[in-house]
Each structure stands twice: as structure tokens, then as C-alpha cells.
Design a protein around this motif. Structure first.
Motif, PDB file in Angstrom:
ATOM      1  N   ARG B 221       0.804  -1.220   0.000  1.00 54.24           N
ATOM      2  CA  ARG B 221       0.000   0.000   0.000  1.00 54.24           C
ATOM      3  C   ARG B 221       0.839   1.273   0.000  1.00 54.24           C
ATOM      4  O   ARG B 221       0.360   2.331  -0.363  1.00 54.24           O
ATOM      5  CB  ARG B 221      -0.936   0.003   1.220  1.00 54.24           C
ATOM      6  CG  ARG B 221      -1.954  -1.117   1.221  1.00 54.24           C
ATOM      7  CD  ARG B 221      -2.997  -0.903   0.124  1.00 54.24           C
ATOM      8  NE  ARG B 221      -3.756   0.329   0.331  1.00 54.24           N
ATOM      9  CZ  ARG B 221      -4.898   0.391   0.982  1.00 54.24           C
ATOM     10  NH1 ARG B 221      -5.427  -0.684   1.487  1.00 54.24           N
ATOM     11  NH2 ARG B 221      -5.524   1.547   1.115  1.00 54.24           N
ATOM     12  N   ILE B 222       2.095   1.171   0.452  1.00 55.85           N
ATOM     13  CA  ILE B 222       2.897   2.389   0.549  1.00 55.85           C
ATOM     14  C   ILE B 222       4.179   2.301  -0.273  1.00 55.85           C
ATOM     15  O   ILE B 222       4.420   3.113  -1.152  1.00 55.85           O
ATOM     16  CB  ILE B 222       3.217   2.713   2.025  1.00 55.85           C
ATOM     17  CG1 ILE B 222       1.915   2.958   2.776  1.00 55.85           C
ATOM     18  CG2 ILE B 222       4.118   3.931   2.125  1.00 55.85           C
ATOM     19  CD1 ILE B 222       2.050   2.934   4.254  1.00 55.85           C
ATOM     20  N   PRO B 225       3.591   1.574  -4.322  1.00 54.65           N
ATOM     21  CA  PRO B 225       3.084   2.753  -5.055  1.00 54.65           C
ATOM     22  C   PRO B 225       4.096   3.895  -5.118  1.00 54.65           C
ATOM     23  O   PRO B 225       4.189   4.581  -6.135  1.00 54.65           O
ATOM     24  CB  PRO B 225       1.854   3.193  -4.240  1.00 54.65           C
ATOM     25  CG  PRO B 225       1.444   2.018  -3.452  1.00 54.65           C
ATOM     26  CD  PRO B 225       2.673   1.200  -3.219  1.00 54.65           C
ATOM     27  N   MET B 226       4.874   4.073  -4.043  1.00 52.55           N
ATOM     28  CA  MET B 226       5.839   5.164  -4.044  1.00 52.55           C
ATOM     29  C   MET B 226       7.017   4.854  -4.979  1.00 52.55           C
ATOM     30  O   MET B 226       7.659   5.762  -5.489  1.00 52.55           O
ATOM     31  CB  MET B 226       6.379   5.416  -2.628  1.00 52.55           C
ATOM     32  CG  MET B 226       5.343   5.762  -1.592  1.00 52.55           C
ATOM     33  SD  MET B 226       4.552   7.329  -1.867  1.00 52.55           S
ATOM     34  CE  MET B 226       5.922   8.388  -1.574  1.00 52.55           C
TER      35      MET B 226
END
Lengths: 367, 306
Positions: B221-222, B225-226
């Protein structure tokens, strides 16, 4: 009784933290810290940078684990639990909002991770947006909102899961003065409305005094004093607490007799006055130090009062004026006087003046 | 008064424009000589007829493109669809996708490991990742061959230890081709991933843990995507050269698995059909460009929304 037991708040029990890195000497960030934070309290950890306040906060959040002692939340030991296993949320100094998500998705992140039902998430997000007055910004991206608005989103994101503790790591330090004042009031309101225990970390003593129910003053990894803002300001336990919070005059005196609550002492000029004794600190007769807040001392004519000195500087602040004096024993002393209309007595630089330290104003402190 | 001022301003702007045009000249020259001209030559070749001993001759024809899909009966001149070349392209596509996937799968943890090292030691890890670049691709490919062949390092060791009786056949298989491509192109995946992960603010990771995300959910989730720009760049840098790779599939596939690179080389070599080779190269390039177009469009859309 059971209700009381389940809401014991946070107990930090003889916690110490040593950071060791290969090739470097061990660094002790915290030393035997014990604090008990009550439910619904607005509690502030106050100290200069490097005093260990952020380390303590990170341990409560679960990013660091204590080297010694334990942390108990409502009776359960959480010392070694992972951050995602604790009912604790943090508002980070940098906000740490997810830049790839919208305002709404940032706020709902924690709720999604807790696998709350969709309808309940929507309802909570709407409520949180209203709470921090950001309803119109729901679908904005993080880069599209201002620093103050990001601050509000960070608060909403941390409050949304309704944690038992909300940790705030110098959240206002990036804001300008006006916004900071607004947010101080806002934070108090949020704490009141949500009933969540707030643990606030700051190095700003004014912020700590205006917002907190209780403050722990920290320095060099140790707690120097715990008390209400009034306690800390009026009855500082030691030299550090006295000098870090507000402006203070230290006067070296001769302590004649001392009890658990009061001491009789001789000022440099020879006058005898009484001074308060901070809780739990023992003094013995002989050389001692008292603190007198600048606004508690009164400027009087030469020869009057119980201290004598010469005016060395006058600083005008608008609401009040600071008179810097040199006392007979060459130590410096500041008197703050409110600028009311009709003040007849206005000494100039170089004038001889007297200082009146009234009863119950002076306070003995540990050196 | 103001008229003359605006005139002189316009003149100065004009001179400025001329100067900046002059400064772009070297770049334009390089792109024309080394990029556009050779490409035009290839396009031109693909529309001509093969010479008897290689090379191309007039007349201009679409024959090369027709013969990519159809075989022409030499007696009655009828066209029948033959999927042979298309199958070779699909095989290359599969290998390229597989290699990209394996590179991503192993490159991501590698890059993540590197960026989580102390800053001083990161440059050494970067150096280690780029070490294969220091020796020639051909030599590295042969080295792999010596390791995985039937009498190679792995099989000899395993047989010597008594773990197996028969050598495990690894060379000249799909496995050996993907292994060779993976080994050759892994740094192209790791380096962009490294640079995008290095920019990742690890306080966001802490914020994720704080908001009840477990390790795997923080990753998906982090962190992922980053790191998306790095993932996109790495995948392109691996996919594009692998789909046309020539040396590695040739040596490690042993000619048993014909791939696009090999096929095109054949047209310019033993088959002496330069127009077909040129057409095949153009088709490959067009395919890659179309894929690239969609890839970039979807990711830039994602950037707009996510």
C-alpha cells in the motif's frame, strides 16, 4: 472498580533506552523514566532537543523498544508490541501523509487496515473531516493543500481509528505563529470533543503551558519535574525546570531554617524573607538558590524593598518593560513591569533602585 | 519612444532565438545521423527486393511484409497464412516478459536491501551490482554456460557430492535463456529501483505501521506505489532490450529456441533476405512502441489520479 481498572491510562515504569551502534560509544537517551498519564489527559513532554522526549514518544508508539523497564497501557504490557498492534496513533512532525493518496484515502487508511466495514469507514471519514473542518477538501491530493491543512488531515488520520492515545510529535513546529496559535486552541478542542488522551511533545514552553493538563519537564534523558503548568511555573523543582520554562532570576541566598514546605533565608542585602519549598526536595541550611519570576518582583525607590541594584538596561516590549538590574553582589536581576497608564515611577539607566520580593513569591530550588 | 523600445526588444528576442537554435544543433545532428538516418535506411530496405548475394535491389514492393505473415506458393502464386514468424515473436515476447518479471521479483528486494543500508556503505553495494558490466557480455554468457552445462560446475558438484546420478539438463533450455537474460539485465532493473526507493521517505513507512498496517500491507500500500516510477523505468529498461536480445538466447538456447534477434540476424546472414530482416526489425520496433505507448499512458494516468 473494574471500569477503573480497565482505564488505568499509560504507565511508563522505570524505562531506560540505550542506543548502541557498532564502532560508536553507547548513547543513553533515557534514564529511569517513570510517568503515569491518566485517561483523557492532555500531557506534554517538554524539553530541549536531545532530552529524550521524542525517544520516549517513539517507544510509546512502538517504533523503539525500551532497554529497561516497561510500558503498560490500561494494565497490559505493550513494551515490545509492534506499532500496528497498539491502539495508539501518531501525528508526525513532518505529518508523513501519503502523497499518493487523497485526503479521504489518507484518513481512511487506518480504518481500512483495521478492516472496518465500508459504511462505517465512510461515516467516520465524514465525521473526521467535519471535526477538523476540511469537508470541502475530501478529494484533494496532499500536494494540493496548504501546510496548515495538511496538519489537519494528519490529525484527522490519527484520530479516525479512535486510539486510546494520540501522540503528537512537535506537530505545530512547521506552522507560522498565527496558525500555530489557532491550532493550539484547535487541539484543545479536539481533545475535549474526542475524549482521547493526548501526549504532546514540544520544546516550546509557552505551548506547553497554555495547552497541557500536566507537563513532564525533561532534560538529558531524565524527568526533571512533573506537574500542572502552574506547579511547574510557580514551583519549579530545580534550576533546569526554572530556567527552561519562562524567564527567571536566580538569587544566591543564605538558608537559615527550613521545613518541608517553607524556608527562612537571608537575601544578599541582609533582609530575611520566606521562600516556598518544592515537593519532595530536601534542603539544609547554608548556601542556597531561590528563583523569583521577573513579573513577581516589584520595582521600588532606592532604599526601599529588600534588594538593591542599579538599572543597566531597559527593554520595551509594548505590553511590558523589562528592567535589567545589577545587584550589589554583581549578579543580574530582571524586573518585568506591565505598561499601565499613570505609572509615576520610571527609573532610567544608571539609576539606583530597590526591588521588593513579596511574601510567597520566592521559591527555593535545587541547584 | 515606446515603439522603438519594443522594436529593439523584439530584435533582441529574435537574436536570442537564433542563438538557442544554434545551441541545439549538435543534439539535432547526433539524433539525425545516429538515430533517424539508419532508421530511414531500414525502412527503405524493408520495401525493396532482396539481391541475389545479399543487399537490396529495386523494385519497391510490400513483399517483405507479406512474407512475414504468408508463404507464397511458387507454382500458383497463392498466399497461405503461416504463423511461424508470429510464433517466434510471441516466444520472444514471453521470454522478455518472463525475464522482466524475474528481474523485478529479485531486483526489488535487492534494491530495498541496498537503500536500507547505512549511507556510507550504499556506494559499495551499488558498485557490486554494476560489477557484471565490467566484463564483456559474451564472456559472461559463456561463463554461465560453463556453470550450468551437463559437465558444468553445478552438475559436477552435485554428482561429486553424490546427490544426483544423472546431470540435470539446464543448458539449451528455456531456463538457461531466462537465466542468461536475467543475469545480463538485472542491473537495469536494480538501478532505477534503487534511485526511486532511495527517495522514499521512510517516515511514511512508520506512519503505515502506526496506522495498523502489517509489513506486507505497508509494502503493497505504501512502498510499491511510491516506487512506481522506478518499477516502470526498470521494467522498460529490461523488457525492451530482452525482446530483441541476440547473443544470450543464441548461446544459452543453443539455436533450439529461435528468437527475434536470431531470426533477424539470419535474414541478413545465411538467408540473404535483407528486406525481410529489415521488415522484421520494423515490426518489432513498432510492437515495442505500441506497448510503450500504452504503458506510459496508463502510468501517467495513474500519476494523475493516484
Amino acid at each position: 472498580m473494574t471500569v477503573l481498572e480497565s482505564r488505568q491510562g499509560l504507565e511508563i515504569h522505570h524505562v531506560g533506552k540505550v542506543f548502541s551502534q557498532p564502532g560508536r560509544p553507547d548513547f543513553r537517551a533515557l534514564d529511569d523514566v517513570s510517568i503515569r498519564i491518566r485517561p483523557n489527559e492532555f500531557f506534554t513532554l517538554l524539553g530541549p532537543s536531545g532530552c529524550g522526549k521524542t525517544t520516549l514518544l517513539r517507544m510509546i508508539a512502538g517504533f523503539e523498544h525500551p532497554s529497561e523497564g516497561e510500558i503498560r497501557l490500561d494494565g497490559a504490557d505493550i513494551s515490545v508490541k509492534a506499532p500496528y498492534e497498539r491502539p495508539v496513533n501518531t501525528v508526525f512532525q513532518s505529518y508523513a501523509l501519503f502523497p499518493h493518496l487523497t485526503v479521504e484515502d489518507n484518513i481512511s487508511f487506518g480504518l481500512e487496515m483495521l478492516r472496518r466495514p465500508k459504511a462505517s469507514i465512510d461515516e467516520t471519514v465524514t465525521r473526521m473531516l467535519a471535526l477538523v473542518r476540511m469537508t470541502e477538501m475530501r478529494n484533494r491530493k496532499i500536494q494540493q493543500i496548504s501546510g496548515g491543512q495538511q496538519q489537519r488531515v494528519a490529525l484527522a488520520r490519527a484520530l479516525a481509528p479512535h486510539p486510546k492515545l494520540l501522540l503528537l510529535d512537535e506537530p505545530l513546529s512547521a506552522l507560522d505563529l498565527k496558525l500555530r496559535k489557532e491550532m493550539q486552541i484547535e487541539l484543545k478542542r479536539l481533545q475535549h470533543e474526542t475524549g482521547i488522551t493526548f501526549i504532546f511533545v514540544t520544546h516550546d514552553q509557552e505551548e506547553a503551558l497554555t495547552m497541557s493538563d500536566r507537563i513532564a519537564v525533561m532534560s538529558a534523558g531524565r524527568v526533571q519535574q512533573i506537574g500542572s503548568p502552574r506547579d511547574i511555573y510557580d514551583r519549579p523543582a530545580n534550576r533546569f525546570a526554572a530556567s527552561f520554562i519562562g524567564e527567571t532570576n536566580f538569587v544566591t541566598v543564605k538558608l537559615l531554617t527550613v521545613s518541608a514546605t517553607s524556608g527562612e533565608l537571608e537575601l544578599p542585602g541582609g533582609t530575611v524573607i520566606h521562600a516556598g519549598v518544592p515537593d519532595g526536595v530536601k534542603f539544609s541550611p547554608g548556601k542556597a538558590t531561590i528563583v523569583v519570576r521577573p513579573e513577581h518582583a516589584e520595582l521600588v525607590g532606592a532604599g526601599a524593598g529588600n534588594l538593591a541594584g542599579t538599572v543597566t538596561n531597559i527593554v520595551y516590549f509594548g505590553t511590558d518593560t523589562h528592567y535589567h538590574l545589577r545587584l550589589k553582589d554583581e549578579s543580574s536581576f530582571i524586573v518585568r513591569r506591565q505598561n499601565r497608564h499613570g505609572l509615576s515611577f520610571g527609573p532610567a539607566i544608571g539609576d539606583e533602585v530597590g526591588v521588593l520580593i513579596g511574601e510567597g513569591v520566592a521559591q527555593l530550588v535545587e541547584d | 519612444m515606446s515603439d522603438t523600445a519594443s522594436v529593439s526588444l523584439a530584435l533582441r528576442e529574435k537574436a536570442e532565438r537564433r542563438r538557442s537554435r544554434l545551441l541545439t544543433l549538435p543534439a539535432v545532428l547526433v539524433i539525425t545521423i545516429f538515430g533517424i538516418l539508419p532508421l530511414l535506411v531500414i525502412v527503405a530496405f524493408s520495401f525493396m527486393s532482396p539481391g541475389a548475394y545479399g543487399g537490396v535491389e529495386p523494385p519497391f514492393t510490400l513483399e517483405a511484409y507479406v512474407s512475414f505473415l504468408f508463404s507464397r506458393d511458387i507454382f500458383d502464386d497463392t498466399l497461405t497464412f503461416t504463423p511461424d514468424y508470429v510464433l517466434i515473436y510471441l516466444r520472444s515476447l514471453t521470454f522478455a516478459l518472463g525475464t522482466t518479471f524475474v528481474c523485478l521479483l529479485l531486483g526489488f528486494p535487492t534494491a530495498y536491501f541496498m537503500v536500507t543500508r547505512p549511507v556510507e556503505s550504499r556506494k559499495w553495494w551499488l558498485l557490486l551490482v554494476t560489477i557484471p558490466f565490467w566484463s564483456n557480455l559474451l564472456i559472461r554468457t559463456y561463463a554461465i554456460m560453463f556453470i550450468i552445462r551437463d559437465e558444468g560446475l553445478i552438475n559436477n558438484t552435485l554428482i561429486g557430492m553424490g546427490l544426483i546420478n544423472q546431470p540435470i539438463v539446464m543448458l539449451y533450455t528455456n531456463f538457461s535463456i531466462v537465466l542468461g537474460l536475467f543475469y545480463s539485465f538485472l542491473p537495469f532493473m536494480v538501478l532505477p529501483l534503487y534511485s526511486s526507493l532511495e527517495k522514499l521517505d521512510f517516515r511514511l513507512v512508520e506512519a503505515g505501521y502506526d496506522l495498523y498496517a502489517t509489513r506486507s500491507r505497508v509494502l503493497w500500500r505504501i512502498i510499491v506505489p511510491m516506487a512506481k516510477p522506478g518499477i516502470v523505468a526498470g521494467c522498460l529498461l529490461v523488457f525492451i532490450p530482452t525482446i530483441g536480445a541476440y547473443v544470450t538466447p543464441l548461446i544459452l538456447g543453443g539455436g533450439t529456441h529461435l528468437m527475434v534477434g536470431d531470426l533477424i540476424a539470419q535474414q541478413f546472414g545465411s538467408s540473404r533476405n535483407w528486406p525481410l530482416g529489415a521488415a522484421q526489425a520494423i515490426i518489432l520496433m513498432a510492437g515495442v512502441l505500441v506497448a510503450l505507448f500504452f504503458y506510459v499512458r496508463t502510468t501517467s494516468e495513474a500519476k494523475l489520479h493516484g
